[in-house]
Design a protein around this motif. Structure first.
Motif, short mmCIF file in Angstrom:
data_model
loop_
_atom_site.label_atom_id
_atom_site.label_comp_id
_atom_site.label_asym_id
_atom_site.label_seq_id
_atom_site.Cartn_x
_atom_site.Cartn_y
_atom_site.Cartn_z
N ASN A 197 0.81 -1.22 0.00
CA ASN A 197 0.00 0.00 0.00
C ASN A 197 0.84 1.27 0.00
N ALA A 198 2.16 1.14 0.16
CA ALA A 198 3.03 2.30 0.03
C ALA A 198 3.11 2.78 -1.41
N PHE A 199 2.74 1.91 -2.36
CA PHE A 199 2.70 2.29 -3.77
C PHE A 199 1.30 2.74 -4.15
N GLN A 200 1.20 3.63 -5.14
CA GLN A 200 -0.09 3.95 -5.72
C GLN A 200 -0.62 2.72 -6.46
N GLN A 201 -1.84 2.33 -6.16
CA GLN A 201 -2.47 1.18 -6.81
C GLN A 201 -3.83 1.58 -7.36
N PHE A 202 -4.22 0.86 -8.39
CA PHE A 202 -5.49 1.15 -9.05
C PHE A 202 -6.13 -0.15 -9.50
N LYS A 203 -7.42 -0.08 -9.76
CA LYS A 203 -8.12 -1.11 -10.50
C LYS A 203 -8.89 -0.45 -11.64
N VAL A 204 -8.99 -1.18 -12.75
CA VAL A 204 -9.70 -0.64 -13.90
C VAL A 204 -10.47 -1.78 -14.56
N PRO A 205 -11.74 -1.55 -14.94
CA PRO A 205 -12.48 -2.60 -15.66
C PRO A 205 -11.93 -2.74 -17.07
N LEU A 206 -11.45 -3.93 -17.40
CA LEU A 206 -10.77 -4.14 -18.67
C LEU A 206 -10.89 -5.61 -19.06
N HIS A 207 -11.35 -5.86 -20.27
CA HIS A 207 -11.44 -7.22 -20.80
C HIS A 207 -12.23 -8.15 -19.89
N GLY A 208 -13.26 -7.62 -19.28
CA GLY A 208 -14.17 -8.44 -18.49
C GLY A 208 -13.75 -8.70 -17.07
N ILE A 209 -12.67 -8.05 -16.61
CA ILE A 209 -12.22 -8.22 -15.23
C ILE A 209 -11.89 -6.85 -14.65
N ASN A 210 -11.66 -6.81 -13.36
CA ASN A 210 -11.13 -5.62 -12.70
C ASN A 210 -9.62 -5.82 -12.55
N LEU A 211 -8.87 -5.17 -13.43
CA LEU A 211 -7.42 -5.36 -13.48
C LEU A 211 -6.75 -4.47 -12.44
N HIS A 212 -5.90 -5.08 -11.61
CA HIS A 212 -5.14 -4.36 -10.59
C HIS A 212 -3.76 -4.02 -11.11
N PHE A 213 -3.28 -2.82 -10.76
CA PHE A 213 -1.91 -2.49 -11.12
C PHE A 213 -1.35 -1.44 -10.16
N ILE A 214 -0.04 -1.51 -9.99
CA ILE A 214 0.74 -0.49 -9.30
C ILE A 214 1.20 0.52 -10.34
N ARG A 215 1.15 1.79 -9.99
CA ARG A 215 1.74 2.83 -10.83
C ARG A 215 2.71 3.63 -9.97
N ALA A 216 3.99 3.54 -10.28
CA ALA A 216 5.04 4.22 -9.53
C ALA A 216 5.73 5.20 -10.46
N GLU A 217 5.54 6.49 -10.21
CA GLU A 217 6.06 7.52 -11.09
C GLU A 217 7.59 7.62 -10.99
N GLY A 218 8.22 7.78 -12.14
CA GLY A 218 9.66 7.92 -12.18
C GLY A 218 10.12 9.30 -11.72
N LYS A 219 11.31 9.34 -11.12
CA LYS A 219 11.90 10.59 -10.66
C LYS A 219 13.15 10.87 -11.48
N GLY A 220 12.97 11.59 -12.56
CA GLY A 220 14.05 11.91 -13.47
C GLY A 220 13.55 12.85 -14.54
N PRO A 221 14.42 13.29 -15.44
CA PRO A 221 14.02 14.28 -16.44
C PRO A 221 13.02 13.75 -17.46
N ASP A 222 13.05 12.47 -17.77
CA ASP A 222 12.14 11.93 -18.79
C ASP A 222 11.95 10.43 -18.56
#
Length: 382
Positions: free
Chosen positions: A66-91
């Motif tokens: 839970n220290a990471f940002q997590q999401f669920k999204v309805p996709l292809h007939g399921i609720n897909l879970h994923f972590i999204r961790a933003e990069g810290k750099g110029p690009d």
């Protein structure tokens, strides 16, 4: 298709139920000869079960996720879970990071910060990635009772949809081991235009390739090792690929049975010389096992094996992956094809690194070394 923020909180009643079941565990006797000779050792399980019941802190492991940002999204007939961790750099480069079986997103606790914030670990911020780490469809937090089952082809299409259409990345990198490597490889065949490149720590090569008429020494070693591994280590693939529902009853009902089934793989497939806890902390392995338990996803996680056994190989005959490919060759990986064999599948290998230590669970075993190799490969593709 808007992602919804998610935090994992297992009900206290489920934790109590797990402890109650562990209290009532009925163990088999120990088979003769050496410990682990016929599977998971009884002595190890006698120690692990009370630890899991009385000393393992699920809430502490839950907090790490839970220290990471997590999401669920309805996709292809399921609720897909994923972590999204933003990069810290110029690009930061978007990177989809994919686990396999019997893994989960818990594999990535240590490696994600090294990829998103390399400067924190002495690296170059220009190597930063924005990491998207999904629970593969049918695994862990991307599972709920009664949902559709997914083959590798379907997993790849779903994750491509996540990266391209939901998150809006026109181009991204892909990295994986085990079924994560299968998925990255399939992405390279089915969706090459979206990929900057793929980095693997497991090579997807068919096991029924004929032995060359005049094999090189490397090829001879590979085919001899493959024959031995196929004979003594692939029984789990046959049962998970032929009768997954039957096995699911026992492993969904018995936490001790589930732990025995999974911990044997962590021991056998890791670079640990038979001492699993020299490489993996007991709690890190139990966090992964507990996620399978609390989500009741073990049966669904078998489905890629069933699809492989009953349908076509996910890489079409004659097809080669032509997107730039990098490979970290860990010495205790379960299957280690030489480059000449790998090139029958991967037609654009630009990076091949022999690694000093590590096995099948590279992101857990050697997170710093794997993160460094991923950064090195993608540096020339940014």
């Amino acid at each position: 298709m808007h992602p919804i923020p998610f935090q994992l909180k297992v009900p206290e009643a489920d934790i109590d139920d797990l402890k109650s079941r562990l209290t009532r565990t009925r163990l088999p006797d120990q088979a003769p000869d050496a410990p682990w000779a016929y599977g998971t050792d009884l002595g190890y399980m006698r120690d692990l079960i009370p630890w899991w019941r009385d000393r393992f802190n699920w809430r502490a492991q839950e907090a790490k996720l839970n220290a990471f940002q997590q999401f669920k999204v309805p996709l292809h007939g399921i609720n897909l879970h994923f972590i999204r961790a933003e990069g810290k750099g110029p690009d930061p480069m978007p990177l989809v990071l994919m686990h396999g079986w019997p893994g989960s997103v818990f594999e990535f606790i240590e490696i994600i910060p090294r990829l998103t914030d390399p400067a924190r670990f002495g690296g170059d911020p220009r190597d930063a990635f924005t990491v998207i780490a999904p629970s593969l469809p049918g695994f862990g937090l991307s599972f709920q009772q009664g949902q559709p089952r997914f083959s590798i082809e379907q997993i790849a299409d779903c994750l491509h949809d996540l990266m391209s259409n939901v998150l809006g990345y026109k181009h991204f990198g892909a990295q994986g081991g085990d079924y994560g490597a299968f998925t990255a490889t399939r992405l390279g065949v089915a969706h090459p235009g979206s990929l900057v490149g793929i980095h693997l720590n497991f090579l997807v090569v068919r096991r029924d390739l004929p032995v060359p008429a005049e094999p090189s020494p490397e090829e001879r070693i590979y085919f001899d090792n493959l024959a031995s591994w196929t004979k003594v280590e692939t029984g789990y693939q046959q049962i998970q690929g032929s009768k997954p529902q039957t096995l699911a009853y026992g492993l969904t009902d018995s936490p001790a049975g589930l732990a025995a089934w999974l911990v044997e793989k962590f021991r056998t497939w890791s670079d640990c010389d038979g001492d699993i806890e020299s490489v993996h902390s007991r709690d890190s392995v139990l966090a992964n096992i507990s996620l399978y338990w609390f989500t009741a996803a073990i049966g669904s996680s078998f489905w890629p094996y069933y699809a492989r056994l009953h349908h076509a190989w996910p890489i079409p005959d004659g097809a080669r992956v032509m997107v730039p490919t990098g490979y970290a060759a860990f010495p205790k990986e379960i299957i280690r094809p030489p480059r000449s064999i790998a090139e029958t599948v991967y037609g654009n290998i630009q990076h091949w690194t022999p690694m000093a230590r590590g096995g099948h669970f590279a992101a857990m075993e050697q997170p710093q070394a794997l993160a460094a190799d991923i950064a090195t490969f993608f540096r020339g593709l940014r």
